[in-house]
Design a protein around this motif. Structure first.
Motif, PDB file in Angstrom:
ATOM      1  N   LEU A  37     -15.111  53.591  69.223  1.00 12.47           N
ATOM      2  CA  LEU A  37     -15.954  54.365  70.129  1.00 12.47           C
ATOM      3  C   LEU A  37     -15.174  54.758  71.374  1.00 12.47           C
ATOM      4  O   LEU A  37     -15.755  55.036  72.421  1.00 12.47           O
ATOM      5  CB  LEU A  37     -17.207  53.548  70.489  1.00 12.47           C
ATOM      6  CG  LEU A  37     -18.093  53.193  69.296  1.00 12.47           C
ATOM      7  CD1 LEU A  37     -19.189  52.234  69.708  1.00 12.47           C
ATOM      8  CD2 LEU A  37     -18.674  54.439  68.660  1.00 12.47           C
ATOM      9  N   ARG A  38     -13.854  54.807  71.235  1.00 14.02           N
ATOM     10  CA  ARG A  38     -12.990  55.157  72.354  1.00 14.02           C
ATOM     11  C   ARG A  38     -13.368  56.540  72.884  1.00 14.02           C
ATOM     12  O   ARG A  38     -13.392  57.516  72.154  1.00 14.02           O
ATOM     13  CB  ARG A  38     -11.535  55.157  71.902  1.00 14.02           C
ATOM     14  CG  ARG A  38     -10.576  55.464  73.007  1.00 14.02           C
ATOM     15  CD  ARG A  38      -9.148  55.425  72.538  1.00 14.02           C
ATOM     16  NE  ARG A  38      -8.280  55.689  73.664  1.00 14.02           N
ATOM     17  CZ  ARG A  38      -7.001  55.499  73.661  1.00 14.02           C
ATOM     18  NH1 ARG A  38      -6.407  55.035  72.591  1.00 14.02           N
ATOM     19  NH2 ARG A  38      -6.285  55.763  74.730  1.00 14.02           N
ATOM     20  N   LEU A  47     -21.916  57.336  75.515  1.00 19.26           N
ATOM     21  CA  LEU A  47     -23.068  56.541  75.100  1.00 19.26           C
ATOM     22  C   LEU A  47     -24.143  56.541  76.187  1.00 19.26           C
ATOM     23  O   LEU A  47     -24.978  55.647  76.233  1.00 19.26           O
ATOM     24  CB  LEU A  47     -22.618  55.110  74.781  1.00 19.26           C
ATOM     25  CG  LEU A  47     -21.743  54.988  73.538  1.00 19.26           C
ATOM     26  CD1 LEU A  47     -20.934  53.709  73.571  1.00 19.26           C
ATOM     27  CD2 LEU A  47     -22.566  55.071  72.286  1.00 19.26           C
ATOM     28  N   LEU A  75     -21.665  44.976  67.955  1.00 14.50           N
ATOM     29  CA  LEU A  75     -20.506  45.676  68.518  1.00 14.50           C
ATOM     30  C   LEU A  75     -19.213  44.883  68.370  1.00 14.50           C
ATOM     31  O   LEU A  75     -18.212  45.197  69.015  1.00 14.50           O
ATOM     32  CB  LEU A  75     -20.770  45.991  69.993  1.00 14.50           C
ATOM     33  CG  LEU A  75     -21.910  46.985  70.230  1.00 14.50           C
ATOM     34  CD1 LEU A  75     -22.301  47.020  71.695  1.00 14.50           C
ATOM     35  CD2 LEU A  75     -21.538  48.361  69.736  1.00 14.50           C
ATOM     36  N   ASN A  85     -14.166  49.341  69.599  1.00 12.67           N
ATOM     37  CA  ASN A  85     -13.259  49.785  70.651  1.00 12.67           C
ATOM     38  C   ASN A  85     -14.052  50.642  71.623  1.00 12.67           C
ATOM     39  O   ASN A  85     -14.475  51.742  71.295  1.00 12.67           O
ATOM     40  CB  ASN A  85     -12.105  50.591  70.050  1.00 12.67           C
ATOM     41  CG  ASN A  85     -11.125  51.068  71.101  1.00 12.67           C
ATOM     42  OD1 ASN A  85     -11.317  50.876  72.301  1.00 12.67           O
ATOM     43  ND2 ASN A  85     -10.062  51.710  70.659  1.00 12.67           N
ATOM     44  N   LEU A  86     -14.270  50.118  72.827  1.00  6.89           N
ATOM     45  CA  LEU A  86     -15.028  50.837  73.851  1.00  6.89           C
ATOM     46  C   LEU A  86     -14.125  51.401  74.945  1.00  6.89           C
ATOM     47  O   LEU A  86     -14.610  51.818  75.996  1.00  6.89           O
ATOM     48  CB  LEU A  86     -16.076  49.910  74.472  1.00  6.89           C
ATOM     49  CG  LEU A  86     -17.175  49.420  73.526  1.00  6.89           C
ATOM     50  CD1 LEU A  86     -18.037  48.375  74.216  1.00  6.89           C
ATOM     51  CD2 LEU A  86     -18.015  50.569  73.029  1.00  6.89           C
ATOM     52  N   ALA A 109     -15.051  54.520  76.928  1.00  7.04           N
ATOM     53  CA  ALA A 109     -16.424  54.910  76.589  1.00  7.04           C
ATOM     54  C   ALA A 109     -17.271  54.987  77.853  1.00  7.04           C
ATOM     55  O   ALA A 109     -17.096  54.209  78.774  1.00  7.04           O
ATOM     56  CB  ALA A 109     -17.027  53.920  75.605  1.00  7.04           C
ATOM     57  N   LEU A 155     -20.728  54.308  79.302  1.00  5.69           N
ATOM     58  CA  LEU A 155     -21.882  53.484  78.949  1.00  5.69           C
ATOM     59  C   LEU A 155     -23.007  53.530  79.974  1.00  5.69           C
ATOM     60  O   LEU A 155     -23.983  52.795  79.850  1.00  5.69           O
ATOM     61  CB  LEU A 155     -21.424  52.028  78.760  1.00  5.69           C
ATOM     62  CG  LEU A 155     -20.447  51.814  77.609  1.00  5.69           C
ATOM     63  CD1 LEU A 155     -19.721  50.496  77.762  1.00  5.69           C
ATOM     64  CD2 LEU A 155     -21.157  51.888  76.288  1.00  5.69           C
ATOM     65  N   TYR A 209     -18.032  45.428  80.694  1.00  4.62           N
ATOM     66  CA  TYR A 209     -18.468  45.266  79.312  1.00  4.62           C
ATOM     67  C   TYR A 209     -17.421  44.477  78.529  1.00  4.62           C
ATOM     68  O   TYR A 209     -16.238  44.812  78.558  1.00  4.62           O
ATOM     69  CB  TYR A 209     -18.678  46.639  78.662  1.00  4.62           C
ATOM     70  CG  TYR A 209     -19.696  47.461  79.402  1.00  4.62           C
ATOM     71  CD1 TYR A 209     -21.049  47.328  79.119  1.00  4.62           C
ATOM     72  CD2 TYR A 209     -19.321  48.340  80.410  1.00  4.62           C
ATOM     73  CE1 TYR A 209     -22.003  48.052  79.819  1.00  4.62           C
ATOM     74  CE2 TYR A 209     -20.260  49.072  81.111  1.00  4.62           C
ATOM     75  CZ  TYR A 209     -21.602  48.930  80.807  1.00  4.62           C
ATOM     76  OH  TYR A 209     -22.537  49.645  81.511  1.00  4.62           O
ATOM     77  N   VAL A 267     -16.501  42.828  74.703  1.00  5.54           N
ATOM     78  CA  VAL A 267     -16.803  42.915  73.279  1.00  5.54           C
ATOM     79  C   VAL A 267     -16.019  41.839  72.536  1.00  5.54           C
ATOM     80  O   VAL A 267     -14.814  41.693  72.739  1.00  5.54           O
ATOM     81  CB  VAL A 267     -16.415  44.308  72.721  1.00  5.54           C
ATOM     82  CG1 VAL A 267     -16.729  44.409  71.240  1.00  5.54           C
ATOM     83  CG2 VAL A 267     -17.110  45.402  73.493  1.00  5.54           C
ATOM     84  N   LYS A 288     -13.868  45.951  79.123  1.00  9.04           N
ATOM     85  CA  LYS A 288     -13.812  47.293  79.710  1.00  9.04           C
ATOM     86  C   LYS A 288     -14.345  47.174  81.122  1.00  9.04           C
ATOM     87  O   LYS A 288     -15.506  46.850  81.327  1.00  9.04           O
ATOM     88  CB  LYS A 288     -14.675  48.256  78.902  1.00  9.04           C
ATOM     89  CG  LYS A 288     -14.964  49.551  79.633  1.00  9.04           C
ATOM     90  CD  LYS A 288     -14.470  50.726  78.888  1.00  9.04           C
ATOM     91  CE  LYS A 288     -14.797  52.035  79.549  1.00  9.04           C
ATOM     92  NZ  LYS A 288     -14.178  52.264  80.821  1.00  9.04           N
ATOM     93  N   TRP A 319      -8.857  48.245  80.029  1.00 11.53           N
ATOM     94  CA  TRP A 319      -9.298  47.854  78.688  1.00 11.53           C
ATOM     95  C   TRP A 319      -8.241  46.895  78.167  1.00 11.53           C
ATOM     96  O   TRP A 319      -7.080  47.265  78.007  1.00 11.53           O
ATOM     97  CB  TRP A 319      -9.435  49.051  77.757  1.00 11.53           C
ATOM     98  CG  TRP A 319      -9.698  48.663  76.325  1.00 11.53           C
ATOM     99  CD1 TRP A 319      -8.802  48.681  75.292  1.00 11.53           C
ATOM    100  CD2 TRP A 319     -10.929  48.204  75.762  1.00 11.53           C
ATOM    101  NE1 TRP A 319      -9.400  48.259  74.140  1.00 11.53           N
ATOM    102  CE2 TRP A 319     -10.714  47.961  74.390  1.00 11.53           C
ATOM    103  CE3 TRP A 319     -12.193  47.962  76.276  1.00 11.53           C
ATOM    104  CZ2 TRP A 319     -11.715  47.499  73.537  1.00 11.53           C
ATOM    105  CZ3 TRP A 319     -13.179  47.504  75.428  1.00 11.53           C
ATOM    106  CH2 TRP A 319     -12.937  47.282  74.078  1.00 11.53           C
TER     107      TRP A 319
END
Length: 142
Positions: free
Chosen positions: A47-48, A52, A62, A66-67, A70, A72, A97, A99, A108, A113
């Motif tokens: 989801l790079r 969202l 999740l 991969n955020l 992203a 959010l 965030y 994950v 993130k 990241w």
């Protein structure tokens, strides 16, 4: 960029999941603004750079997603699992965030990241935030 900005009623549609999987494979950015992803298994999804904003992710998995990059803001993440979120209120005031990836957490935080270890080193070298350090310690135990 593929855009999916309409809300679905009920469970996640197969079409939506297929679009996410396809975009992941061809490394295309996806706009999931306002999408209903309730209960979706997004394990390992790339989801790079995805938008969202306002996405409904209640109960979504999740893990290993991969955020990186992203967006959010406004995403509904309540009861999403393999995800941990906290507010860095003593420094940047941003939402952070985290994950779950197999044996570690990826974080993130703004433009950062990376792994929990990399974040800890960055925090200690820059602002020594008690909020970050407390949450890093908590994550290390999960």
């Amino acid at each position: 960029m593929k855009t999916l900005n309409k809300r679905n009623k009920g469970k996640v549609s197969r079409e939506l999941i297929k679009t996410i999987i396809l975009a992941t494979r061809i490394k295309e950015k996806v706009n999931l603004e306002g999408a209903n992803l309730e209960g979706a298994n997004l394990r390992g999804a790339n989801l790079r750079g995805a938008n969202l904003d306002g996405a409904y992710l209640r109960g979504a998995n999740l893990m290993r997603a991969n955020l990186e990059g992203a967006y959010l803001e406004g995403a509904y993440l309540r009861e999403a699992y393999n995800l941990y979120v906290f507010n860095a209120f003593d420094t940047s005031k941003r939402m952070v965030y985290c994950v779950r990836h197999s044996d570690t957490w990826y974080i993130k935080a703004g433009c950062f990241w990376g792994t929990i270890t990399e974040l800890k080193a960055k925090v200690l070298a820059t602002h020594n935030s008690k909020v970050y350090l407390h949450n890093i310690a908590l994550l290390a135990q999960l």
